[in-house]
Design an enzyme around this catalytic site. Structure first.
Site, PDB file in Angstrom:
ATOM      1  N   ARG A   1     -15.183   2.425  -1.371  1.00  0.00           N
ATOM      2  CA  ARG A   1     -14.936   1.084  -0.737  1.00  0.00           C
ATOM      3  C   ARG A   1     -14.891   1.428   0.703  1.00  0.00           C
ATOM      4  NH1 ARG A   1      -9.318  -2.040  -1.898  1.00  0.00           N
ATOM      5  NH2 ARG A   1      -8.744  -0.498  -0.370  1.00  0.00           N
TER       6      ARG A   1
ATOM      7  N   HIS B   1       0.853  -1.113   0.058  1.00  0.00           N
ATOM      8  CA  HIS B   1       0.030   0.192   0.161  1.00  0.00           C
ATOM      9  C   HIS B   1       0.876   1.288  -0.020  1.00  0.00           C
ATOM     10  CE1 HIS B   1      -4.008   1.505   0.256  1.00  0.00           C
ATOM     11  NE2 HIS B   1      -3.785   2.254   0.972  1.00  0.00           N
TER      12      HIS B   1
ATOM     13  N   ARG C   1     -10.387   4.435  -2.096  1.00  0.00           N
ATOM     14  CA  ARG C   1      -9.838   3.939  -0.925  1.00  0.00           C
ATOM     15  C   ARG C   1     -10.038   4.849   0.228  1.00  0.00           C
ATOM     16  NH1 ARG C   1      -5.607   2.073  -4.632  1.00  0.00           N
ATOM     17  NH2 ARG C   1      -5.270  -0.093  -4.546  1.00  0.00           N
TER      18      ARG C   1
ATOM     19  N   ARG D   1       2.669  -9.467  -0.864  1.00  0.00           N
ATOM     20  CA  ARG D   1       2.623  -8.200  -1.782  1.00  0.00           C
ATOM     21  C   ARG D   1       3.688  -7.163  -1.365  1.00  0.00           C
ATOM     22  NH1 ARG D   1      -3.461  -5.398  -1.251  1.00  0.00           N
ATOM     23  NH2 ARG D   1      -2.347  -3.873  -2.077  1.00  0.00           N
TER      24      ARG D   1
ATOM     25  N   GLU E   1     -11.079 -10.421  -4.679  1.00  0.00           N
ATOM     26  CA  GLU E   1      -9.717 -10.493  -4.297  1.00  0.00           C
ATOM     27  C   GLU E   1      -9.193 -11.494  -3.560  1.00  0.00           C
ATOM     28  OE1 GLU E   1      -8.628  -6.741  -2.525  1.00  0.00           O
ATOM     29  OE2 GLU E   1     -10.325  -6.591  -1.404  1.00  0.00           O
TER      30      GLU E   1
ATOM     31  N   CYS F   1      -9.950  -3.063 -10.579  1.00  0.00           N
ATOM     32  CA  CYS F   1      -9.063  -2.173  -9.920  1.00  0.00           C
ATOM     33  C   CYS F   1      -7.697  -2.554  -9.258  1.00  0.00           C
ATOM     34  CB  CYS F   1      -9.974  -1.292  -9.101  1.00  0.00           C
ATOM     35  SG  CYS F   1     -10.325  -2.713  -7.398  1.00  0.00           S
TER      36      CYS F   1
ATOM     37  N   ASN G   1      -4.186  -6.921  -6.854  1.00  0.00           N
ATOM     38  CA  ASN G   1      -3.132  -6.742  -5.874  1.00  0.00           C
ATOM     39  C   ASN G   1      -3.098  -7.763  -4.732  1.00  0.00           C
ATOM     40  OD1 ASN G   1      -2.853  -4.646  -7.515  1.00  0.00           O
ATOM     41  ND2 ASN G   1      -3.444  -3.217  -5.693  1.00  0.00           N
ATOM     42  N   ASP G   2      -4.466  -8.059  -4.082  1.00  0.00           N
ATOM     43  CA  ASP G   2      -4.577  -9.206  -3.109  1.00  0.00           C
ATOM     44  C   ASP G   2      -4.666 -10.403  -3.785  1.00  0.00           C
ATOM     45  OD1 ASP G   2      -4.101  -8.185  -0.623  1.00  0.00           O
ATOM     46  OD2 ASP G   2      -5.900  -6.759  -0.904  1.00  0.00           O
TER      47      ASP G   2
HETATM   48  C1  PEP Z   1      -6.692  -4.944  -4.817  1.00  0.00           C
HETATM   49  O1  PEP Z   1      -6.152  -5.768  -3.595  1.00  0.00           O
HETATM   50  O2  PEP Z   1      -6.056  -4.897  -5.859  1.00  0.00           O
HETATM   51  C2  PEP Z   1      -7.002  -3.629  -4.519  1.00  0.00           C
HETATM   52  C3  PEP Z   1      -7.163  -2.849  -5.219  1.00  0.00           C
HETATM   53  O3  PEP Z   1      -7.076  -3.325  -2.857  1.00  0.00           O
HETATM   54  P1  PEP Z   1      -5.806  -2.771  -2.155  1.00  0.00           P
HETATM   55  O4  PEP Z   1      -4.530  -2.808  -3.044  1.00  0.00           O
HETATM   56  O5  PEP Z   1      -6.241  -1.501  -1.640  1.00  0.00           O
HETATM   57  O6  PEP Z   1      -5.677  -4.062  -1.289  1.00  0.00           O
HETATM   58 MG    MG Z   2      -7.143  -5.443  -1.920  1.00  0.00          MG
END
Ligand code: PEP
Ligand code: MG
Length: 602
Positions: free
Chosen positions: A337, A191, A299, A474, A440, A511, A463-464
């Site tokens: 979100r 993040h 976010r 990550r 995710e 996203c 991402n998750d």
């Molecule tokens: C993701 O996990 O791809 C996502 C968009 O959420 P974040 O990166 O805020 O966990």
């Molecule tokens: Mg996520």
């Protein structure tokens, strides 16, 4: 000139003087103090010792009162160590004779004693090593805390070089002072990286140990495109980077001039919705200058991560932010979100609502929607604010990290209850507000057939998804090479999610950061994706690629990719296709129309 390679996570190039920020808890890098600053450094060390003594005396007294003298004496022993003139002199002479920083001198000396104690056969003495480590930590916290404080008070631009930065520390950086950062730790999907991009800060993470090779004031180049950090560059390198900055600026202007007002369509005129991911409300208007169709992911964690506010975030705090953003987007959709705290999005100081208590495996622990369902009052308060703001714009609610149908239903039940409450209170809100969920967690995608009936939309969070599919943290530089958007297993899940959602007429976007990388645009279009939610800085670039390609060709690319066995093969195939598209486009354009070789280089 020295060069270090890390992971590029936020584009752009920063050229500035180094400000080095080490961290307690990790080995302090060897750093030198300038000759004329030795007295000040010794004074800084002595001040920290005096403060540490005060702290341990206060702990001794309060622990003695609370649970008895026997326990209070532990701190008395710490006090005696901190009061030992021989120890203090030893550290002071490391500073004076070797010009070591106070942090390094403390750390070196303390670790020497820890080793002596731990080497002892007597288990009582061996355990005293831990007391020394405690004292070291306390002194370093005081010394580094002062340094963090100094960071807040600087008034000249710097390149921040740190052991690690938390998302909260990153969110609180003053972008007028900090021109970019590089960290030893960190991974591509963390993040911290996402916030850096939102703030427009060039950033490189996961460089590995390098802080002992730079000193405050060194000239630094942070190359957020290629992941390089250069210390004390020679004149030729500096000039090359200055030219790169100019070229990137003029390319960005050309792209936004030519594309910002146009709808995103493929070359064969298929409409693609381009939404933006935002971290902070101030980003919303910028997204529309870049031609976004709406906000696909807002976010909301920033509300909790920014310092200088009461730890308690009130309903009015939430409401004010959502109303401001809803008004800024002028009738376009905005997906809010609900808070996604926990894992790497931890608060720096503990609160009653403290995700850092989530155990040793935080990514698998009490994070995100699980935290909301555990802290229902806090969740309700956010939902009330979102609903109240829904009369000011096309707001949609999205729940993060849903893994099971029961979690989704529980979240929706709480939402229904909050709606009833507002109804009773006569507070207006949009009754048919759309409710969606992130995809995710692999479990949710595998069971997507069940979810399609219960949500208005989906958004894939790669991402998750990558982290949970491949069992790769990550934010961890050591496994960064395994964190691949193009891994066949990840793509299998992405393809399945898109096709089930499309077959059931449920809108689906992506996203995760994958949608912001033009390398994947053709593949995602070929898999049937028609809504991309990207980092604002990537909007025009992704729009540009959409305009260059046709769906049948994208489908052929997707079919070929889905036959491949490894992320490496897929990546080189996608790179080749990407290059082909760009060079065909360049041939078709007049030489001065746009897109120079810099663009293709990426
Ligand atoms: C993701 O996990 O791809 C996502 C968009 O959420 P974040 O990166 O805020 O966990
Ligand atoms: Mg996520």
């Amino acid at each position: 000139m020295k060069s270090f390679q890390g992971i590029a996570v936020s584009p752009g190039i920063a050229i500035s003087q180094a400000f080095v920020l080490a961290a307690e808890g990790v080995r302090i890098p060897l750093q030198y103090v300038q000759g004329n600053a030795l007295d000040a450094e010794v004074a800084r060390f002595k001040k920290a010792v005096a403060e540490a003594q005060e702290e341990v005396i206060a702990s001794r007294d309060s622990i003695t009162d609370a649970i008895g003298r026997k326990y209070g004496d532990i701190f008395e022993a710490h006090f005696q160590i901190l009061n030992d003139p021989k120890l203090i002199l030893e550290i002071e002479s490391l500073i004076r004779e070797f010009r070591h920083t106070a942090e390094y001198a403390v750390s070196e000396t303390m670790h020497k004693y820890v080793a002596i104690f731990r080497g002892h056969d007597n288990s009582y003495l061996a355990a005293r090593g831990n007391d020394i480590l405690d004292i070291e930590k306390r002194l370093l916290q005081l010394l580094l805390g002062v340094r963090r404080e100094r960071l807040r008070k600087l008034d000249n631009p710097i390149a921040l070089l740190a052991s690690d930065l938390t998302p909260s520390e990153t969110a609180n950086l003053d972008v007028d002072i900090v021109k970019g950062f590089a960290t030893e730790q960190g991974g591509p999907g963390g993040h911290t990286a996402i916030i850096a991009a939102a703030l427009g800060l060039p950033a490189v993470v996961g460089v590995g140990p390098f802080l002992n090779e730079v000193v405050d004031g060194d000239m630094i180049i942070i190359d957020g495109e290629n992941g390089e950090v250069i210390a004390q560059p020679d004149e030729e390198t500096l000039n090359r980077y200055r030219r790169k900055i100019e070229a990137a600026q003029s390319l960005a202007i050309r792209l936004s001039d030519s594309l910002a007002d146009q709808e995103a369509r493929t070359h064969d005129r298929i409409r693609v919705q381009l939404l933006a991911n935002i971290e902070f409300p101030f980003e919303a208007p910028q997204c529309f200058q870049r031609g976004a169709d709406g906000i696909g992911l807002f976010r909301t964690e920033f509300l909790y991560l920014l310092q200088g506010r009461d730890r308690y975030v009130s309903e009015e705090d939430h409401f004010h932010v959502y109303k401001t953003v809803a008004e800024a987007v002028q009738g376009r959709p905005i997906t809010i979100r609900t808070y996604d705290l926990g894992a790497d999005k931890v608060l720096d100081s503990p609160t009653s609502f403290d995700p850092s208590s989530e155990g040793k495996n935080p990514a698998l622990g009490l994070r995100s929607i699980r935290l909301s369902l555990r802290n229902v009052d806090m969740f309700r308060l956010q939902l009330r604010a979102i609903l109240r703001a829904s009369v000011y714009g096309k707001i949609r609610i999205m729940f993060p990290l849903i893994a099971t149908i029961l979690e989704l239903r529980q979240a929706k039940m709480i939402l229904a209850d909050v709606k009833d409450e507002l109804l009773e209170e006569g507070i207006p809100f949009h009754h048919a507000i759309h409710v969606g969920m992130m995809l995710e967690v692999p479990a949710a995608i595998l069971m997507i057939e069940r979810f399609v009936k219960e949500v208005d939309f989906f958004s894939i969070g790669t991402n998750d998804l990558i982290q949970y599919t491949l069992a790769v943290d990550r934010s961890n530089r050591d496994v960064n090479h395994l964190f691949n958007s193009e891994d066949p297993a990840v793509l299998y899940l992405v393809k399945y999610a898109i096709s089930v959602a499309n077959n059931n007429g449920v809108p689906i976007s992506l996203c995760g950061q994958m949608s912001s990388n033009p390398l994947y645009t053709m593949l995602l279009l070929g898999l049937g994706l028609r809504q991309f939610s990207c980092a604002p800085a990537s909007l025009t670039e992704i729009k540009r690629i959409c305009g260059l390609v046709e769906i049948p060709e994208c489908e052929r690319i997707a079919d070929a990719v889905m036959e491949m066995e490894s992320a490496r093969d897929i990546r080189s195939f996608l790179r080749e296709k990407f290059r082909e598209v760009l060079s065909a486009a360049r041939k078709a354009e007049s030489p001065d129309s746009a897109f120079d070789s810099e663009y293709e280089m990426r």
